[in-house]
Design an enzyme around this catalytic site. Structure first.
Site, PDB file in Angstrom:
ATOM      1  N   GLY A  70       0.837  -1.198   0.000  1.00  0.00           N
ATOM      2  CA  GLY A  70       0.000   0.000   0.000  1.00  0.00           C
ATOM      3  C   GLY A  70       0.864   1.237   0.000  1.00  0.00           C
ATOM      4  O   GLY A  70       2.097   1.154   0.042  1.00  0.00           O
ATOM      5  N   SER A 122       2.538   4.209   1.753  1.00  0.00           N
ATOM      6  CA  SER A 122       3.009   4.210   3.140  1.00  0.00           C
ATOM      7  C   SER A 122       3.226   5.611   3.707  1.00  0.00           C
ATOM      8  O   SER A 122       3.735   5.743   4.826  1.00  0.00           O
ATOM      9  CB  SER A 122       4.298   3.392   3.244  1.00  0.00           C
ATOM     10  OG  SER A 122       5.287   3.942   2.410  1.00  0.00           O
ATOM     11  N   SER A 129      -0.924   1.522  11.366  1.00  0.00           N
ATOM     12  CA  SER A 129       0.124   2.518  11.610  1.00  0.00           C
ATOM     13  C   SER A 129      -0.250   3.378  12.802  1.00  0.00           C
ATOM     14  O   SER A 129      -1.440   3.581  13.100  1.00  0.00           O
ATOM     15  CB  SER A 129       0.266   3.409  10.374  1.00  0.00           C
ATOM     16  OG  SER A 129       1.100   4.514  10.643  1.00  0.00           O
ATOM     17  N   TYR A 168      -3.854   9.003   4.734  1.00  0.00           N
ATOM     18  CA  TYR A 168      -3.120   7.743   4.950  1.00  0.00           C
ATOM     19  C   TYR A 168      -3.523   7.111   6.286  1.00  0.00           C
ATOM     20  O   TYR A 168      -3.872   5.921   6.352  1.00  0.00           O
ATOM     21  CB  TYR A 168      -1.611   8.049   4.902  1.00  0.00           C
ATOM     22  CG  TYR A 168      -0.738   6.955   5.467  1.00  0.00           C
ATOM     23  CD1 TYR A 168      -0.623   5.734   4.817  1.00  0.00           C
ATOM     24  CD2 TYR A 168      -0.032   7.141   6.658  1.00  0.00           C
ATOM     25  CE1 TYR A 168       0.171   4.726   5.340  1.00  0.00           C
ATOM     26  CE2 TYR A 168       0.764   6.139   7.180  1.00  0.00           C
ATOM     27  CZ  TYR A 168       0.857   4.925   6.517  1.00  0.00           C
ATOM     28  OH  TYR A 168       1.640   3.922   7.040  1.00  0.00           O
ATOM     29  N   LYS A 226      -5.694   3.528   7.429  1.00  0.00           N
ATOM     30  CA  LYS A 226      -5.284   2.506   8.396  1.00  0.00           C
ATOM     31  C   LYS A 226      -6.401   2.283   9.429  1.00  0.00           C
ATOM     32  O   LYS A 226      -6.638   1.143   9.864  1.00  0.00           O
ATOM     33  CB  LYS A 226      -3.978   2.906   9.081  1.00  0.00           C
ATOM     34  CG  LYS A 226      -2.791   3.000   8.117  1.00  0.00           C
ATOM     35  CD  LYS A 226      -2.517   1.680   7.422  1.00  0.00           C
ATOM     36  CE  LYS A 226      -1.255   1.706   6.577  1.00  0.00           C
ATOM     37  NZ  LYS A 226      -0.975   0.438   5.914  1.00  0.00           N
ATOM     38  N   SER A 283       7.909   3.172  13.851  1.00  0.00           N
ATOM     39  CA  SER A 283       8.864   3.415  12.765  1.00  0.00           C
ATOM     40  C   SER A 283       9.814   2.235  12.718  1.00  0.00           C
ATOM     41  O   SER A 283      10.678   2.111  13.592  1.00  0.00           O
ATOM     42  CB  SER A 283       9.690   4.685  13.041  1.00  0.00           C
ATOM     43  OG  SER A 283       8.869   5.796  13.268  1.00  0.00           O
TER      44      SER A 283
END
Ligand code: NAI
Ligand code: 15L
Length: 269
Positions: A71, A73, A109, A138, A142, A167
């Site tokens: 996807g 990111s 995320s 984004y 998620k 991260s």
């Protein structure tokens, strides 16, 4: 569930996919690779877009589990995010349902909850059931992916561990990342735990190392067997001397999502 052996890895050409291609085979997994970008030196990899439902279904056929990393990111236009992350993740879940794949690990995320203020020193860690507060389209995708995973568990019995990854890079590169960094080794430990834990239904976890400056509660991750071994603290002195401490008056420093929380997002971070 019995330890899955064949795992479909979407997004295998990307940064995290490349790290996990190096780490997960040592846990005994046979990876089936899928990405829109060809992967050099991997003639067996499936090169296809998440929009290609037939290719996805064929890729999911016969695997024990799926790790869904493919996807966009980072932040992008709403239209691009809808196509890759929203429709693409829906297509992935339909393939899992149709092919009877019992377990998916979804790369969510921290940006699903990116506008959550980071905890002050000594304050309680951010719980996993903090409300969705996406910081970007984004992050919104998620949040959608987590809800989609819940629906596919409740309605169709497809299990998912949704991982709100911080991260995951070789090293943290900012002061914020001292709090949210996940070492590649811990990433491998976490994916292995998510693939093998018993009866996860739909479980949401944060994905980071056991950082001294941690902002969130790792207890749902530990409950599925994740035992992080790394801590970003070894990088703290260097990063703080280069960038200074986080500034509470800087909107790019105030929330979990860091530089995603400004308009436009502040790159590089
Ligand atoms: P990346 O951008 O390096 O890799 C993403 C991969 O997905 C690329 O290889 C790309 O070709 C592929 N892809 C994109 N759209 C596609 C489509 N429509 N069809 C098929 N393949 C497509 O990203 P990275 O860093 O490897 O992240 C992997 C996943 O983990 C992403 O879903 C990202 O949102 C998530 N994540 C990663 C974090 C990190 O620290 N690396 C943090 C939080 C979440
Ligand atoms: C993400 O969701 C991104 O995919 C990754 O590239 C990093 O930016 C990470 O979040 C982060 O918050 O540092």
């Amino acid at each position: 569930m019995p330890a899955p052996r064949t795992v479909l890895l979407t997004g295998a050409a990307g940064g995290l996919g490349t790290l996990m291609r190096g780490i997960l085979p040592a846990y005994g997994y046979e990876l089936r690779l899928f990405d829109a970008t060809p992967i050099e030196g991997e003639p067996g990899a499936i090169t296809a877009d998440l929009a290609d439902k037939e290719a996805l279904r064929e890729a999911a056929r016969g695997v024990d589990a799926i790790i869904h990393l493919a996807g966009i990111s980072l932040e992008a236009s709403f239209e691009k995010i809808v196509r890759a992350n929203i429709e693409g993740t829906y297509n992935l879940y339909e393939a899992a349902r149709e092919e009877g794949v019992a377990r998916t690990v979804f790369a969510s995320s921290n940006h699903a909850v990116g506008f959550t203020p980071r905890p002050a020193e000594g304050a309680p860690l951010i719980p996993i059931d903090t409300p969705h507060r996406p910081d970007t389209f984004y992050g919104l995708s998620k949040a959608f992916g987590e809800d989609l995973a819940q629906l596919y568990w409740d309605l169709h019995g497809v299990e998912t561990v949704s991982v709100r990854i911080g991260s995951c890079f070789m090293e943290p590169s900012s002061v914020r990342m001292l709090s949210v960094w996940m070492s590649p080794g811990d990433g491998g430990r976490l994916f292995h735990a998510a693939l093998t834990a018993e009866e996860v239904g739909h479980t949401v976890i944060y994905g980071s190392s056991a950082n001294t400056r941690l902002w969130w509660d790792l207890s749902t991750a530990r409950a599925i067997g994740y035992d992080p071994q790394d801590d970003s603290e070894q990088y703290a002195e260097k990063l703080i001397s280069e960038h200074g401490e986080l500034d509470p008056d800087n909107s790019a420093h105030a929330n979990l999502g860091g530089p995603f929380c400004t308009d436009p997002p502040q790159w590089p971070y």
